[in-house]
Design a protein around this motif. Sequence first.
Motif, short mmCIF file in Angstrom:
data_model
loop_
_atom_site.label_atom_id
_atom_site.label_comp_id
_atom_site.label_asym_id
_atom_site.label_seq_id
_atom_site.Cartn_x
_atom_site.Cartn_y
_atom_site.Cartn_z
N GLY A 367 0.78 -1.23 0.00
CA GLY A 367 0.00 0.00 0.00
C GLY A 367 0.80 1.27 0.00
O GLY A 367 0.38 2.27 0.60
N THR A 392 -1.20 4.55 -8.82
CA THR A 392 -0.62 4.53 -7.47
C THR A 392 0.62 5.42 -7.35
O THR A 392 1.41 5.25 -6.43
CB THR A 392 -0.24 3.10 -7.07
N GLU A 420 -3.04 16.43 -3.61
CA GLU A 420 -4.21 15.62 -3.91
C GLU A 420 -3.84 14.35 -4.69
O GLU A 420 -4.45 13.30 -4.51
CB GLU A 420 -5.23 16.44 -4.71
N LYS A 423 -2.82 11.82 -2.23
CA LYS A 423 -3.96 11.22 -1.50
C LYS A 423 -4.65 10.15 -2.34
O LYS A 423 -5.00 9.08 -1.85
CB LYS A 423 -4.95 12.31 -1.11
N GLU A 424 -4.85 10.47 -3.64
CA GLU A 424 -5.48 9.49 -4.52
C GLU A 424 -4.58 8.26 -4.69
O GLU A 424 -5.06 7.12 -4.68
CB GLU A 424 -5.76 10.11 -5.89
N SER A 425 -3.28 8.50 -4.86
CA SER A 425 -2.34 7.39 -5.03
C SER A 425 -2.33 6.50 -3.80
O SER A 425 -2.27 5.27 -3.91
CB SER A 425 -0.92 7.94 -5.29
N ARG A 426 -2.41 7.11 -2.62
CA ARG A 426 -2.40 6.34 -1.38
C ARG A 426 -3.67 5.50 -1.26
O ARG A 426 -3.64 4.34 -0.85
CB ARG A 426 -2.22 7.27 -0.19
N ARG A 427 -4.81 6.10 -1.62
CA ARG A 427 -6.08 5.35 -1.58
C ARG A 427 -6.02 4.14 -2.52
O ARG A 427 -6.43 3.03 -2.16
CB ARG A 427 -7.25 6.25 -1.96
N ASN A 428 -5.52 4.38 -3.73
CA ASN A 428 -5.43 3.28 -4.70
C ASN A 428 -4.42 2.23 -4.27
O ASN A 428 -4.64 1.02 -4.45
CB ASN A 428 -5.06 3.83 -6.08
N MET A 430 -3.64 1.40 -1.23
CA MET A 430 -4.25 0.60 -0.16
C MET A 430 -5.28 -0.38 -0.74
O MET A 430 -5.43 -1.49 -0.23
CB MET A 430 -4.91 1.52 0.86
N LYS A 431 -5.95 0.04 -1.82
CA LYS A 431 -6.89 -0.88 -2.47
C LYS A 431 -6.15 -2.08 -3.04
O LYS A 431 -6.57 -3.23 -2.85
CB LYS A 431 -7.65 -0.14 -3.59
#
Length: 463
Positions: A367, A392, A420, A423-428, A430-431
């Motif tokens: 992640g 990511t 931003e 933040k999006e890269s971190r969310r993806n 973690m997915k």
Amino acid sequence: MERTHKAHCLVLTYPTQGHINPMLQFAKFLHHKGLKVTLVTTHFLLNTLQLHAGSSSCNVALETISDGYDEGGYAAAESADAYLNRFWEIGPLTLTKLLERMSSSEYPVDCIVYDAFMPWSLDVAKKFGIFGAVFFTQSCAVGNIYYHAHKGLMKLPVSGDDGEILIPGLQLPLEAVDFPSSLCDLGSNHAVYDMVVGQFSNVDEADWVLCNTFYELEPEVVDWMSKLWPLKTIGPTIPSMYLDNRLKEDKGYGVNLFKQNHDACMKWLNEQPKDSVVYVSFGSGSELGAEQMEELAWGLRISRSNFLWVVRESEAGKIPEGFVEEISEKGLVVSWCPQLEVLAHEAVGCFITHCGWNSTLEALSLGVPLLAMPQWTDQGTNAKYIMDVWKTGLRALPDENGIVKKDVVELCISELMEGEIGKESRRNAMKWKEVARSAMAEGGSSAKNIDEFIAKVVEYVQP
């Protein structure tokens, strides 16, 4: 004599860290499932490896073949061409002798899982009537590109004048910078070109095709390639503790070519706030030029983030004079580190990487957002997928001379750590971490494929 194991599998790896690690991890899975497993590498490399006591890799037996340079390995060869020509001549002969010796032992070999870089292994296996499975250590997307090059289905060399190129099975069109470097500059290293494209020279004859990826990561290309061969995804092949935890105490690969600065790294990381550290490593083989090293160094220095930078001893002379002392309050430079432990640490906020496939899979599985600085081979393709398919991370763009300047390094770090995009890269990221864990967990896509492979081998041995 009654068998005490389901089958005996020989796992034959190309002698570099990036190829040994995933294949050794796969060997551990096979052993865990009741197979006897022997890992085979070269004489020189076995003498170089640092084996970690207590690792589950200790349950895997070790044997060797010769690459023709038993005293010095690749470094002793006159050139890459000389090394591969000699290895390709001597390797099959010594593998044959190993199989002959084992055939009269208590545990004759039933199956060879061989690195795709060494297709001659399959020819030897067939002479002995042994089940042969090819193991691709690269992504399926990269393998698909090499396959099209091997079959003459794409124009070579790839050039910037070609614009966007669509390869059947891939998820998006590519430009020249996104292709493996060996397909863009055919004259620079004939040996590497012949090896990566030659992976497909006899793949049609393999009994099974294994890929170190997971289906959900590359569904389109896996489906496309599965129409050609009995292809199965069996990854990510990283230590079990970071995924399914079925192999107890499996925290590391178990072997290493480099001495780690474990205590210094972890002590320093433990003192850093959550998501505050930029981890920087270009793997075991990539070499940055002196100018690129200097620009990277000062880009790290002027960024607002603390950093942990791995610089191998062979590269240390390229660090600017006085740099290590100057950044002592915000950074740590080490010669090697336990990368999985570092990536899993809560202090790490992003990973500046060459985009080797192992590093890419490890970051996705843990992640961690990525700042891509690809250098050669398959890394440009991996970088393209990191930014535009898996979303990511970012790709640091070089100037007209191929150098990523310090201000670009600083800007990309800022975007990933504070913006931003980060933040999006971190969310993806973690997915993908959750998807990777699911793939390797009992009943997951890769776990089922490993079980199916074992069943096929056992059926071949005991019809």
